[in-house]
Write an enzyme that holds these catalytic residues in place. Structure first.
Site, PDB file in Angstrom:
ATOM      1  N   ASP A  52       0.863  -1.182   0.000  1.00  0.00           N
ATOM      2  CA  ASP A  52       0.000   0.000   0.000  1.00  0.00           C
ATOM      3  C   ASP A  52       0.900   1.233   0.000  1.00  0.00           C
ATOM      4  OD1 ASP A  52      -3.221   0.275   1.114  1.00  0.00           O
ATOM      5  OD2 ASP A  52      -1.998   2.064   0.922  1.00  0.00           O
ATOM      6  N   LYS A  57      -0.197   3.504   7.522  1.00  0.00           N
ATOM      7  CA  LYS A  57      -0.973   2.271   7.641  1.00  0.00           C
ATOM      8  C   LYS A  57      -0.049   1.051   7.653  1.00  0.00           C
ATOM      9  CE  LYS A  57      -5.202   1.567   5.298  1.00  0.00           C
ATOM     10  NZ  LYS A  57      -5.871   1.173   4.047  1.00  0.00           N
ATOM     11  N   GLU A 171     -15.379 -10.134  -4.920  1.00  0.00           N
ATOM     12  CA  GLU A 171     -15.499 -10.521  -3.505  1.00  0.00           C
ATOM     13  C   GLU A 171     -16.951 -10.365  -3.075  1.00  0.00           C
ATOM     14  OE1 GLU A 171     -16.234  -8.335  -0.915  1.00  0.00           O
ATOM     15  OE2 GLU A 171     -16.242  -6.476  -2.055  1.00  0.00           O
ATOM     16  N   PHE A 172     -17.360 -11.237  -2.165  1.00  0.00           N
ATOM     17  CA  PHE A 172     -18.721 -11.153  -1.622  1.00  0.00           C
ATOM     18  C   PHE A 172     -18.637 -11.069  -0.092  1.00  0.00           C
ATOM     19  CE2 PHE A 172     -19.003 -13.566  -5.650  1.00  0.00           C
ATOM     20  CZ  PHE A 172     -19.836 -12.710  -6.362  1.00  0.00           C
ATOM     21  N   GLY A 276     -35.060  -1.866   8.443  1.00  0.00           N
ATOM     22  CA  GLY A 276     -34.134  -1.008   9.179  1.00  0.00           C
ATOM     23  C   GLY A 276     -34.276   0.429   8.736  1.00  0.00           C
ATOM     24  N   GLY A 280     -27.053   0.884   3.698  1.00  0.00           N
ATOM     25  CA  GLY A 280     -25.908   1.792   3.514  1.00  0.00           C
ATOM     26  C   GLY A 280     -24.663   0.977   3.257  1.00  0.00           C
ATOM     27  N   CYS A 283     -20.879  -0.590  -0.415  1.00  0.00           N
ATOM     28  CA  CYS A 283     -21.186  -1.360  -1.625  1.00  0.00           C
ATOM     29  C   CYS A 283     -22.584  -1.128  -2.188  1.00  0.00           C
ATOM     30  CB  CYS A 283     -20.983  -2.841  -1.354  1.00  0.00           C
ATOM     31  SG  CYS A 283     -19.270  -3.263  -1.079  1.00  0.00           S
ATOM     32  N   LYS A 344     -24.052  -0.692   9.870  1.00  0.00           N
ATOM     33  CA  LYS A 344     -24.621  -1.914  10.440  1.00  0.00           C
ATOM     34  C   LYS A 344     -23.719  -2.304  11.615  1.00  0.00           C
ATOM     35  CE  LYS A 344     -22.077  -5.241   7.683  1.00  0.00           C
ATOM     36  NZ  LYS A 344     -22.092  -6.433   6.868  1.00  0.00           N
TER      37      LYS A 344
HETATM   38  C1  UDX Z   1     -22.314  -6.144   0.961  1.00  0.00           C
HETATM   39  C2  UDX Z   1     -22.591  -7.537   0.353  1.00  0.00           C
HETATM   40  O1  UDX Z   1     -23.501  -8.249   1.199  1.00  0.00           O
HETATM   41  C3  UDX Z   1     -21.291  -8.289   0.161  1.00  0.00           C
HETATM   42  O2  UDX Z   1     -21.544  -9.545  -0.461  1.00  0.00           O
HETATM   43  C4  UDX Z   1     -20.389  -7.440  -0.738  1.00  0.00           C
HETATM   44  O3  UDX Z   1     -19.227  -8.052  -1.028  1.00  0.00           O
HETATM   45  C5  UDX Z   1     -20.134  -6.082  -0.075  1.00  0.00           C
HETATM   46  O4  UDX Z   1     -21.400  -5.454   0.135  1.00  0.00           O
HETATM   47  P1  UDX Z   1     -21.787  -5.122   3.358  1.00  0.00           P
HETATM   48  O5  UDX Z   1     -21.776  -3.804   2.678  1.00  0.00           O
HETATM   49  O6  UDX Z   1     -20.680  -5.450   4.297  1.00  0.00           O
HETATM   50  O7  UDX Z   1     -21.804  -6.315   2.271  1.00  0.00           O
HETATM   51  O8  UDX Z   1     -23.158  -5.207   4.166  1.00  0.00           O
HETATM   52  P2  UDX Z   1     -24.472  -6.100   4.160  1.00  0.00           P
HETATM   53  O9  UDX Z   1     -24.454  -6.993   5.324  1.00  0.00           O
HETATM   54  O10 UDX Z   1     -24.738  -6.693   2.854  1.00  0.00           O
HETATM   55  O11 UDX Z   1     -25.555  -4.948   4.464  1.00  0.00           O
HETATM   56  C6  UDX Z   1     -25.728  -3.835   3.593  1.00  0.00           C
HETATM   57  C7  UDX Z   1     -26.748  -2.882   4.136  1.00  0.00           C
HETATM   58  O12 UDX Z   1     -28.057  -3.462   4.121  1.00  0.00           O
HETATM   59  C8  UDX Z   1     -26.516  -2.480   5.599  1.00  0.00           C
HETATM   60  O13 UDX Z   1     -26.820  -1.117   5.760  1.00  0.00           O
HETATM   61  C9  UDX Z   1     -27.477  -3.339   6.379  1.00  0.00           C
HETATM   62  O14 UDX Z   1     -27.874  -2.784   7.615  1.00  0.00           O
HETATM   63  C10 UDX Z   1     -28.646  -3.382   5.408  1.00  0.00           C
HETATM   64  N1  UDX Z   1     -29.494  -4.575   5.611  1.00  0.00           N
HETATM   65  C11 UDX Z   1     -29.022  -5.814   5.313  1.00  0.00           C
HETATM   66  C12 UDX Z   1     -30.780  -4.425   6.101  1.00  0.00           C
HETATM   67  O15 UDX Z   1     -31.226  -3.297   6.390  1.00  0.00           O
HETATM   68  N2  UDX Z   1     -31.558  -5.529   6.238  1.00  0.00           N
HETATM   69  C13 UDX Z   1     -31.120  -6.778   5.952  1.00  0.00           C
HETATM   70  O16 UDX Z   1     -31.899  -7.736   6.106  1.00  0.00           O
HETATM   71  C14 UDX Z   1     -29.811  -6.930   5.480  1.00  0.00           C
END
Ligand code: UDX
Length: 457
Positions: A52, A57, A171-172, A276, A280, A283, A344
């Site tokens: 990096d 960092k 990536e997921f 919720g 946010g 992603c 979250k």
């Molecule tokens: C997401 C994808 O799930 C992941 O596969 C990808 O690689 C990156 O983006 P992430 O951003 O870490 O992951 O959060 P995620 O758990 O998917 O939640 C996204 C948003 O949706 C959060 O704000 C969460 O609070 C909201 N959410 C999720 C809800 O409000 N209700 C739900 O049932 C699930």
């Protein structure tokens, strides 16, 4: 402790180089994705260098200090620093030259206009092509606009001195469970037309092959689409549930039973049906907009995704306005307590967090905001310096005119409401994650609302 890690890692580096024939991998970018990928691949016994340009960092990482909050990551990094499988450097050129496989995991943030900013990706491409010293595989983990890998391949084919095969391997990883998501994926998507490169990546992912994780081999462009499609679909699922919550509120329905009833249909499934304050993170908001932009450039109108995005934006404002209504339609001069700022639970990330929109709306309506989050306050201070940040949950609730819960941190379920009932001047609570036991709170004299009239015990 730091010194012990350093000495042990030096000793181990020496021995592991002498006896090891595992893959030599470098990861460009040590953000959320790069660090997880680097640490997990090192755990698979590869020789990994994470590179990096951020000197501060890297200096921290070398000492085993993790710049982000991600459960399980610190332990994984420390272990691989000690056994010598993981190193950190600011020398990107050397990292590239000493590796056969180069992961790109740099940020692709969203610009003001909703476009994906590719400046970090372009720097990575340039530094790779300028430092190439033999056949390499470049594996792209960064979420990039559809067609980017094809362009990268063209650039390398025409400008690099040696052959480079570009693989798109989205990536997921979910923040908060990213280590587990990497180690136990439900699928691996590999986009490439090079059989040689596909064979090599399968060797790196041997633990997944052994565990019979479904592996989809496709072309680069399709792999890029799969990433955007998955996130946009999930974001839409959340947006629909939030709209159905609003419907429950005006019809006297109960959203959690609606979700249960829907989720038991295995064509729908129970996951990602939690209402919720709006989705946010780094992603969902970015990816849905990027997909809309790409479609628009190609003359397509993806109306469902457009509506999902608008619905989410409106939902955040509606949540904020409903809270104002609960407080007698007036928050001017009132002190509001915000429980949770991260987008979250289990992360310190506040990128595109619904709390930002909701707090800004409350401030615009004249409220004074006190907030507490176990991990995300430092990050939020940079975005909302006018908020009063409290060091614990009881301080934030003290002498308040209303409480709004925005992140589902487990510690908020443990609040001793009986203890605080005499300390808050108002008894209004708006639980936007449906985690608080309403009947108990009501018995202490609180007036509680949640999303979609959920029954929470
Ligand atoms: C997401 C994808 O799930 C992941 O596969 C990808 O690689 C990156 O983006 P992430 O951003 O870490 O992951 O959060 P995620 O758990 O998917 O939640 C996204 C948003 O949706 C959060 O704000 C969460 O609070 C909201 N959410 C999720 C809800 O409000 N209700 C739900 O049932 C699930």
């Amino acid at each position: 402790m730091k010194r012990v890690i350093l000495i042990l890692s030096l000793i181990n580096c020496f021995f592991s180089y002498a006896i090891d024939n595992s893959k030599k991998v470098c990861v460009l970018g040590t953000g959320y994705v790069g660090l997880i990928v680097g640490a997990c691949l090192a755990d698979f016994k590869n020789q990994v260098i994470c590179a990096d340009v951020d000197v501060k960092k890297i200096n921290k990482l070398v000492q085993g200090q993790i710049p982000i909050y991600e459960p399980g990551l610190k332990e994984l990094v420390s272990k691989s620093l000690i056994n010598g499988n993981l190193k950190f450097t600011t020398d990107l050129a050397l990292a590239i030259q000493t590796s056969d496989i180069i992961y790109i995991a740099v940020g692709t943030p969203m610009d003001e206009d909703g476009n994906c900013n590719l400046c970090y990706l372009n720097s990575a491409i340039n530094i790779i092509k300028d430092n190439i010293n033999g056949y390499k595989i470049v594996i792209n983990k960064s979420t990039v606009p559809i067609g980017t890998a094809k362009e990268m391949q063209k650039t390398f084919d025409t400008q690099a001195k040696f052959k480079i095969d570009v693989i798109s391997n989205p990536e997921f990883l979910k923040e908060g469970t990213a280590v587990n998501d990497f180690l136990k994926p439900n699928r691996i998507v590999i986009g490439s037309k090079s059989e040689k490169a596909i064979e090599i990546i399968k060797e790196i992912y041997e633990p997944f092959v052994k565990a019979k994780v479904p592996m989809l081999i496709t072309d680069n462009t399709t792999a890029e689409i799969i990433k955007y499609a998955s996130n946009s679909f999930l974001a839409t699922k959340v947006a629909i549930i939030n709209e159905l919550s609003a419907l429950c509120e005006v019809t006297d329905g109960t959203i959690n039973d609606v979700c249960k009833g829907m989720g038991l249909d295995d064509r729908i499934g129970p996951k990602f049906l939690n209402p919720g304050p709006g989705y946010g993170g780094s992603c969902f908001p970015k990816d849905i907009l990027a997909l809309l932009n790409t479609a628009q450039l190609k003359g397509l109108n993806l109306s469902i995704l457009k509506t999902a995005h608008e619905s989410n934006e409106n939902h955040k404002i509606n949540v904020s306005n409903k809270f104002i209504k609960l407080l007698g339609n007036n928050v001017k001069g009132k002190t509001i307590s915000v429980l949770g700022l991260a987008f979250k639970a289990n992360t310190d990330d506040v990128r595109c967090a619904p709390s930002i929109t909701i707090i800004k709306n409350l401030i615009n309506n004249g409220a004074h905001i006190k907030a507490y989050d176990p991990e995300a306050m430092n990050n939020m201070r940079e975005i909302l310096p006018q908020v009063e940040y409290c060091s614990n949950v009881y301080d934030v609730i003290d002498k308040t005119d209303g409480i709004i819960l925005l992140t589902e941190w487990p510690e908020f379920k443990e609040i001793d409401w009986e203890k605080v009932k005499s300390r808050s001047s108002s008894k209004v609570i708006y639980d936007c994650r449906n985690i608080l036991n309403i009947s108990k709170l009501k018995s202490f004299g609180f007036e509680v609302k949640n999303i979609g009239n959920a029954e929470v015990n």
